[in-house]
Design a protein around this motif. Structure first.
Motif, short mmCIF file in Angstrom:
data_model
loop_
_atom_site.label_atom_id
_atom_site.label_comp_id
_atom_site.label_asym_id
_atom_site.label_seq_id
_atom_site.Cartn_x
_atom_site.Cartn_y
_atom_site.Cartn_z
N GLY A 111 0.80 -1.21 0.00
CA GLY A 111 0.00 0.00 0.00
C GLY A 111 0.84 1.27 0.00
O GLY A 111 0.50 2.25 -0.64
N GLY A 150 2.70 1.40 -3.42
CA GLY A 150 1.76 1.68 -4.50
C GLY A 150 1.54 3.17 -4.72
O GLY A 150 1.16 3.60 -5.81
N ALA A 151 1.79 3.97 -3.68
CA ALA A 151 1.65 5.42 -3.82
C ALA A 151 2.86 6.02 -4.52
O ALA A 151 2.78 7.11 -5.09
N PRO A 177 3.96 3.05 -9.55
CA PRO A 177 2.66 2.64 -10.12
C PRO A 177 2.53 1.12 -10.17
O PRO A 177 3.37 0.44 -10.76
N PRO A 196 -3.48 -0.60 -2.91
CA PRO A 196 -4.47 0.16 -2.15
C PRO A 196 -4.15 1.66 -2.15
O PRO A 196 -3.01 2.07 -2.27
N ARG A 197 -5.18 2.47 -1.97
CA ARG A 197 -4.99 3.92 -1.99
C ARG A 197 -4.90 4.52 -0.58
O ARG A 197 -4.59 5.69 -0.43
N ASP A 198 -5.19 3.76 0.43
CA ASP A 198 -5.19 4.28 1.81
C ASP A 198 -3.81 4.16 2.45
O ASP A 198 -3.58 3.39 3.35
N ARG A 199 -2.89 4.98 1.99
CA ARG A 199 -1.50 4.84 2.39
C ARG A 199 -1.16 5.48 3.72
O ARG A 199 -0.15 5.14 4.31
N ASN A 200 -1.95 6.43 4.22
CA ASN A 200 -1.54 7.19 5.41
C ASN A 200 -1.37 6.31 6.64
O ASN A 200 -0.37 6.39 7.34
#
Length: 152
Positions: free
Chosen positions: A44, A47-48, A51, A56-60
């Motif tokens: 995750g 992925g940020a 590419p 997943p986009r919820d990297r924080n």
């Protein structure tokens, strides 16, 4: 028999560490509804930056988790504790080991923490198969290195 490797027996420290791992797994599930497996968390975060399909986009929260893993021993040391870490100087061997772990993580759909800590507690049959497989591979590797190859 091969060489005997002395290991300090630290039941209280080990119990505390296991409790903290379990607590972190429960917190990740309760707060984010996610599995606290390092392969998925790392995927995750990467992925940020790189590419990748399906990242997943919820990297924080994932980044915070990894930063916590790095900060914890530093904080422990600042508070007066000692951190003993040994890393092999065999860089080709370490690179090969990392590559094999990465391949195994991909083939096994997760890592030891995801399957062993989180998957088994959810009674996942796939996680049980994964844990039995990597434990058997670990036992076999130790046996071969210590008893067949003479403890290289």
């Amino acid at each position: 028999m091969g060489p005997i490797v002395a290991t300090d027996f630290t039941p209280w420290v080990s119990l505390a560490g296991g409790a903290l791992i379990g607590l972190s797994a429960v917190m990740v599930m309760a707060l984010f509804g996610k599995i606290a497996g390092m392969a998925g968390i790392t995927n995750g975060v990467l992925g940020a930056v790189v590419p990748m399909g399906g990242a997943p986009r919820d990297r924080n929260w994932r980044l915070a988790f990894i930063l916590g893993l790095i900060a914890a021993p530093l904080l422990y040391r600042l508070l007066g504790g000692t951190v003993v870490q040994t890393v092999s100087g065999n860089l080709p061997g370490m690179a090969l080991a990392g590559l094999l772990v990465g391949i195994g993580t991909g083939l096994g759909s997760g890592c030891t923490s995801g399957h062993g800590v989180c998957g088994l507690t959810r009674l996942s049959p796939r996680s049980l198969a994964a844990v039995l497989t990597f434990m058997a591979a670990g036992f076999l590797t130790v046996f071969l290195i210590r008893h067949v190859l003479g403890g290289i």
